[in-house]
Design a protein around this motif. Structure first.
Motif, PDB file in Angstrom:
ATOM      1  N   UNK A  42       0.830  -1.207   0.000  1.00 57.63           N
ATOM      2  CA  UNK A  42       0.000   0.000   0.000  1.00 57.63           C
ATOM      3  C   UNK A  42       0.861   1.252   0.000  1.00 57.63           C
ATOM      4  N   UNK A  43       0.509   2.169  -0.876  1.00 60.70           N
ATOM      5  CA  UNK A  43       1.032   3.529  -0.849  1.00 60.70           C
ATOM      6  C   UNK A  43      -0.148   4.472  -0.954  1.00 60.70           C
ATOM      7  N   UNK A  44      -0.133   5.556  -0.191  1.00 62.27           N
ATOM      8  CA  UNK A  44      -1.203   6.535  -0.276  1.00 62.27           C
ATOM      9  C   UNK A  44      -1.027   7.361  -1.552  1.00 62.27           C
ATOM     10  N   UNK A  45      -1.946   8.277  -1.856  1.00 61.35           N
ATOM     11  CA  UNK A  45      -1.839   9.032  -3.118  1.00 61.35           C
ATOM     12  C   UNK A  45      -0.496   9.735  -3.317  1.00 61.35           C
ATOM     13  N   UNK A  46       0.024  10.347  -2.252  1.00 59.82           N
ATOM     14  CA  UNK A  46       1.307  11.043  -2.383  1.00 59.82           C
ATOM     15  C   UNK A  46       2.437  10.050  -2.639  1.00 59.82           C
ATOM     16  N   UNK A  47       2.408   8.918  -1.945  1.00 62.17           N
ATOM     17  CA  UNK A  47       3.439   7.908  -2.134  1.00 62.17           C
ATOM     18  C   UNK A  47       3.391   7.295  -3.520  1.00 62.17           C
ATOM     19  N   UNK A  48       2.186   7.048  -4.020  1.00 63.07           N
ATOM     20  CA  UNK A  48       2.035   6.495  -5.363  1.00 63.07           C
ATOM     21  C   UNK A  48       2.518   7.489  -6.411  1.00 63.07           C
ATOM     22  N   UNK A  49       2.226   8.746  -6.204  1.00 60.56           N
ATOM     23  CA  UNK A  49       2.688   9.780  -7.136  1.00 60.56           C
ATOM     24  C   UNK A  49       4.210   9.796  -7.212  1.00 60.56           C
ATOM     25  N   UNK A  50       4.870   9.712  -6.069  1.00 59.49           N
ATOM     26  CA  UNK A  50       6.336   9.669  -6.057  1.00 59.49           C
ATOM     27  C   UNK A  50       6.861   8.435  -6.776  1.00 59.49           C
ATOM     28  N   UNK A  51       6.212   7.285  -6.533  1.00 59.01           N
ATOM     29  CA  UNK A  51       6.664   6.035  -7.154  1.00 59.01           C
ATOM     30  C   UNK A  51       6.549   6.098  -8.666  1.00 59.01           C
ATOM     31  N   UNK A  52       5.445   6.633  -9.166  1.00 60.99           N
ATOM     32  CA  UNK A  52       5.250   6.756 -10.613  1.00 60.99           C
ATOM     33  C   UNK A  52       6.337   7.631 -11.225  1.00 60.99           C
ATOM     34  N   UNK A  53       6.605   8.764 -10.594  1.00 59.91           N
ATOM     35  CA  UNK A  53       7.616   9.683 -11.132  1.00 59.91           C
ATOM     36  C   UNK A  53       9.013   9.062 -11.086  1.00 59.91           C
ATOM     37  N   UNK A  54       9.313   8.335 -10.008  1.00 61.50           N
ATOM     38  CA  UNK A  54      10.616   7.665  -9.909  1.00 61.50           C
ATOM     39  C   UNK A  54      10.753   6.586 -10.976  1.00 61.50           C
ATOM     40  N   UNK A  55       9.681   5.817 -11.201  1.00 60.74           N
ATOM     41  CA  UNK A  55       9.729   4.758 -12.211  1.00 60.74           C
ATOM     42  C   UNK A  55       9.868   5.334 -13.617  1.00 60.74           C
ATOM     43  N   UNK A  56       9.223   6.449 -13.858  1.00 55.59           N
ATOM     44  CA  UNK A  56       9.363   7.108 -15.161  1.00 55.59           C
ATOM     45  C   UNK A  56      10.827   7.500 -15.384  1.00 55.59           C
ATOM     46  N   UNK A  57      11.444   8.095 -14.370  1.00 54.04           N
ATOM     47  CA  UNK A  57      12.842   8.518 -14.492  1.00 54.04           C
ATOM     48  C   UNK A  57      13.780   7.321 -14.636  1.00 54.04           C
ATOM     49  N   UNK A  58      13.422   6.188 -14.033  1.00 55.46           N
ATOM     50  CA  UNK A  58      14.291   5.011 -14.048  1.00 55.46           C
ATOM     51  C   UNK A  58      14.141   4.199 -15.326  1.00 55.46           C
ATOM     52  N   UNK A  59      12.892   3.914 -15.737  1.00 57.93           N
ATOM     53  CA  UNK A  59      12.656   2.972 -16.821  1.00 57.93           C
ATOM     54  C   UNK A  59      12.633   3.599 -18.206  1.00 57.93           C
ATOM     55  N   UNK A  60      12.181   4.824 -18.342  1.00 53.09           N
ATOM     56  CA  UNK A  60      12.087   5.399 -19.678  1.00 53.09           C
ATOM     57  C   UNK A  60      13.440   5.516 -20.375  1.00 53.09           C
ATOM     58  N   UNK A  61      14.526   5.875 -19.677  1.00 50.00           N
ATOM     59  CA  UNK A  61      15.829   5.871 -20.352  1.00 50.00           C
ATOM     60  C   UNK A  61      16.261   4.471 -20.812  1.00 50.00           C
ATOM     61  N   UNK A  62      15.902   3.445 -20.021  1.00 45.85           N
ATOM     62  CA  UNK A  62      16.221   2.060 -20.407  1.00 45.85           C
ATOM     63  C   UNK A  62      15.503   1.711 -21.700  1.00 45.85           C
ATOM     64  N   UNK A  63      14.236   2.073 -21.780  1.00 49.98           N
ATOM     65  CA  UNK A  63      13.431   1.769 -22.967  1.00 49.98           C
ATOM     66  C   UNK A  63      13.981   2.496 -24.189  1.00 49.98           C
ATOM     67  N   UNK A  64      14.347   3.759 -24.008  1.00 50.70           N
ATOM     68  CA  UNK A  64      14.902   4.531 -25.136  1.00 50.70           C
ATOM     69  C   UNK A  64      16.224   3.926 -25.615  1.00 50.70           C
ATOM     70  N   UNK A  65      17.074   3.563 -24.660  1.00 48.20           N
ATOM     71  CA  UNK A  65      18.387   3.009 -25.034  1.00 48.20           C
ATOM     72  C   UNK A  65      18.239   1.692 -25.771  1.00 48.20           C
TER      73      UNK A  65
END
Length: 325
Positions: free
Chosen positions: A296-319
């Motif tokens: 469980x993550x509350x709305x603020x925690x989920x928002x942080x997780x989404x943004x962190x995952x975007x920063x982590x995974x999108x460069x991998x996908x592009x590369x």
């Protein structure tokens, strides 16, 4: 007498306002809630939603309808919810790589993972297992890397599809280790695992329920769990950190998202119901049997997780130049 008459007049005025259509202050929810699932019935995302939502419905004192809108790697469901009325009655069961990866893997999307959604609650996470056909002469993850380096381009790995979590995770593994292993996508984990069992492909990456039965009978050899800790379903399989590859974790998640602009009161009510549902022993047992863990993550925690995952995974996908379209 004066006070009595004034009280009577006030009561009459209040009653009259009801008949004249004064705004209602009834609390959310007043009608059934729809949770839109981006895959067909029967998959792990669908299972998770159907496990968690019945207790949520009891807590909210309102029915929750699970609606499957599969297709286009989750884009049909995401687009539908993003454009639904922001009133708390239509919610998306978002899957990690759809939500985080699709904006990079698809050139044209009519939804944005941050701007178009209000985070509600993280529900579960699911680790992935790296497993090989027993005929491949490797017993550890390090031996696999050494073998791949000694035989560049000779190994293939099967996944549930192009752009899936296993696909993107293995591309990250290749980037970290420098090995050359060819991706073979299938339409689902079932066909992928079957081709590894038959020996047509040497290895696969999948969630524990897809592999556990074959591991028990010796038809697959697990090398590592790409997670922070070992799992009850496969207690003897080491984590990737234990296998000598710290920092390589591959966990998918399922979370609830409402359309952007949904009232905070509705988001809070849904999130609290999800939290309480995940705390029940019945839900914990059912999730464990499905091979996932409540998270469980509350709305603020989920928002942080989404943004962190975007920063982590999108460069991998592009590369890796992973394009689904």
């Amino acid at each position: 007498m004066r006070r009595t008459r004034m009280a009577a007049l006030a009561a009459a005025a209040a009653l009259l306002s009801i008949f004249l259509g004064a705004p209602s202050h009834a609390t959310y929810p007043e009608r059934p809630i729809r949770v839109v699932v981006p895959v067909p019935p029967g998959g792990i995302i669908d299972q998770v939603v159907r496990i968690i939502t019945p207790p949520m419905a009891e807590m909210l004192k309102q029915s929750i309808i699970v609606e499957n809108r599969a297709g286009a790697s989750g884009n049909i469901a995401a687009s539908y919810v993003a454009r639904s009325a922001p009133d708390g009655y239509t919610v998306l069961a978002g899957y990690s790589m759809f939500h985080v990866g699709n904006p990079v893997m698809f050139h044209k999307l009519d939804w944005d993972p941050v701007k178009d959604f209000a985070p509600v609650a993280m529900l579960v996470s699911s680790p992935h297992v790296i497993a090989v056909n027993p005929k491949l002469p490797v017993h550890t993850l390090k031996e696999l890397v050494d073998y791949a380096r000694a035989h560049p381009g000779e190994l293939n790995y099967a996944t549930s599809g192009n752009g899936s979590v296993p696909h993107i995770g293995m591309e990250l593994f290749k980037q970290k280790t420098g090995v050359q292993i060819t991706h073979v996508p299938y339409k689902g984990a079932g066909p992928a695992v079957q081709d590894v069992l038959s020996g047509n492909v040497q290895m696969t990456v999948a969630t524990p329920p897809s592999l556990a039965g074959f591991v028990t009978t010796g038809r697959l050899r697990p090398l590592a769990i790409a997670a922070k800790s070992r799992i009850p379903m496969l207690p003897d399989v080491p984590t990737t950190a234990e296998a000598g590859f710290p920092g390589f974790e591959l966990e998918a998640w399922v979370a609830l998202f409402a359309p952007a602009g949904t009232p905070k009161e509705a988001v809070a009510a849904l999130s609290d119901a999800a939290r309480k549902s995940l705390q029940t022993s019945k839900v914990k047992e059912a999730l464990a049997a499905a091979g996932v863990s409540g998270w469980y993550l509350d709305p603020a925690g989920l928002d942080r997780q989404v943004r962190e995952d975007i920063d982590y995974w999108q460069p991998v996908i592009r590369k890796a130049n992973i394009i689904v379209e």
